[in-house]
Design a protein around this motif. Structure first.
Motif, PDB file in Angstrom:
ATOM      1  N   ARG A  17     -19.930  29.988 -39.219  1.00 41.95           N
ATOM      2  CA  ARG A  17     -18.719  29.184 -38.970  1.00 41.95           C
ATOM      3  C   ARG A  17     -18.076  28.735 -40.269  1.00 41.95           C
ATOM      4  O   ARG A  17     -16.863  28.757 -40.435  1.00 41.95           O
ATOM      5  CB  ARG A  17     -19.097  27.926 -38.182  1.00 41.95           C
ATOM      6  CG  ARG A  17     -18.938  28.058 -36.697  1.00 41.95           C
ATOM      7  CD  ARG A  17     -19.529  26.826 -36.156  1.00 41.95           C
ATOM      8  NE  ARG A  17     -19.027  26.395 -34.884  1.00 41.95           N
ATOM      9  CZ  ARG A  17     -19.455  25.279 -34.293  1.00 41.95           C
ATOM     10  NH1 ARG A  17     -20.343  24.503 -34.916  1.00 41.95           N
ATOM     11  NH2 ARG A  17     -18.996  24.932 -33.128  1.00 41.95           N
ATOM     12  N   THR A  48     -10.992  27.693 -34.683  1.00 42.81           N
ATOM     13  CA  THR A  48     -11.984  26.646 -34.485  1.00 42.81           C
ATOM     14  C   THR A  48     -11.264  25.303 -34.350  1.00 42.81           C
ATOM     15  O   THR A  48     -10.076  25.191 -34.655  1.00 42.81           O
ATOM     16  CB  THR A  48     -13.012  26.647 -35.650  1.00 42.81           C
ATOM     17  OG1 THR A  48     -14.032  25.716 -35.337  1.00 42.81           O
ATOM     18  CG2 THR A  48     -12.372  26.264 -36.962  1.00 42.81           C
ATOM     19  N   THR A  52     -14.081  20.525 -36.596  1.00 43.60           N
ATOM     20  CA  THR A  52     -15.164  21.372 -37.117  1.00 43.60           C
ATOM     21  C   THR A  52     -15.060  21.535 -38.627  1.00 43.60           C
ATOM     22  O   THR A  52     -16.067  21.623 -39.328  1.00 43.60           O
ATOM     23  CB  THR A  52     -15.113  22.763 -36.440  1.00 43.60           C
ATOM     24  OG1 THR A  52     -15.023  22.556 -35.030  1.00 43.60           O
ATOM     25  CG2 THR A  52     -16.339  23.587 -36.747  1.00 43.60           C
TER      26      THR A  52
END
Lengths: 198, 198
Positions: A17, A48, A52
């Motif tokens: 990520r 995303t 985040t």
């Protein structure tokens, strides 16, 4: 630019990520420039949630600095790989220049980010080129010691050679749709060889 | 960046006022960067009313572009002056490099403005270096024709030489409190001479 840096994620998913956000930031900041690129733009490109972003980065400054450092690593490791097989310093100059122009071709947005660092994060910019220049000068000093090149002020030479690479990368790679790296390297290398020959 | 440019003033007083605003803009934009510098900052530094700015300039964009062009003229005329006395191309390279580094030393803020143009006004930036590069390549071609330097791709060489000058200017002039231009020119010139010698 002294905000605390966030810890790197430990899980594979977290690392992926984070890498995805970083790649998106390269695209967005490289295209729009630092000031115009928002964190919302970056998370949208990374598909995303906005929140985040802050799990992995303290802010846009941190992402930016990491992108500059990434470009340094990418260039150095590509150059080191190509230069490894060179028989001597003059051959290494050719391989190094070719490696650099290839990085510029493959990562044009990162080239722009490094240059924008001069204004956005002058400290990171200076660090980037100073580290490069030191390592380069050391290699030239060693080569002069071995008689592979003529003796001379390694620092001035290192910066002159970096200047050649940087400017040729901008003019003949970034500004061209189809960069003819081979031609540019061949011509520049003749000039460099004569300039450094023992 | 296609706003109409305002007409240049005809009276001496008008010309002086305009020049004062331009000089103030060089200071303010050179120090703060384009985005952070406001027109109010510029008129304050020029000790003039905010409205006066708009008599002479359509906006910050126009001032910025003119500063970039000014740096081009200053560099070219300084270089032409110093190069005029050179006996051949290799001597001219020395004189030109010295002239360029001297302009960087004397007008560090304008150097920064030209580099910031890459982001603020890419067209002006490209024009700046392209014009320079063309004139430079012509001179190299001529010198190669005269046997003053070896034959070679004048365009690649011109950009390599501009890269050397630009990077040495940044590292050894802008980044140093007391630039030792003579030392840098001497060392770089050895390298350039060998690189170009017939």
């Amino acid at each position: 630019m002294t905000k605390p840096t966030t810890a790197k994620p430990k899980t594979k998913r977290g690392q992926e990520r984070r890498a995805k956000i970083l790649a998106a930031a390269e695209q967005v900041i490289g295209q729009k420039g630092f000031a115009a690129a928002s964190i919302a733009d970056i998370t949208r490109a990374a598909e995303t949630a906005l929140g985040t972003f802050y799990i992995y980065f303290s802010g846009k400054d941190e992402v930016f600095r990491e992108l500059v450092q990434d470009m340094g690593h990418a260039t150095r490791s590509q150059a080191a790989e190509r230069v490894a097989g060179a028989a001597n310093r003059l051959e290494a100059e050719r391989a190094g220049l070719e490696a650099y122009l290839t990085v510029v071709r493959d990562r044009p947005l990162q080239y722009r980010i490094v240059e924008e660092a001069r204004f956005v994060d002058p400290e990171a910019y200076r660090e980037y080129y100073t580290e490069f220049g030191k390592a380069y000068a050391d290699q030239l000093d060693q080569a002069a010691g071995n008689g592979e090149i003529s003796p001379g002020d390694a620092e001035v030479r290192a910066w002159a050679l970096m200047g050649i690479a940087k400017t040729l990368g901008e003019r003949f790679v970034l500004w061209e749709d189809e960069a003819d790296i081979e031609r540019v390297v061949a011509e520049a290398h003749k000039f460099i060889c004569n300039g450094l020959a023992p």
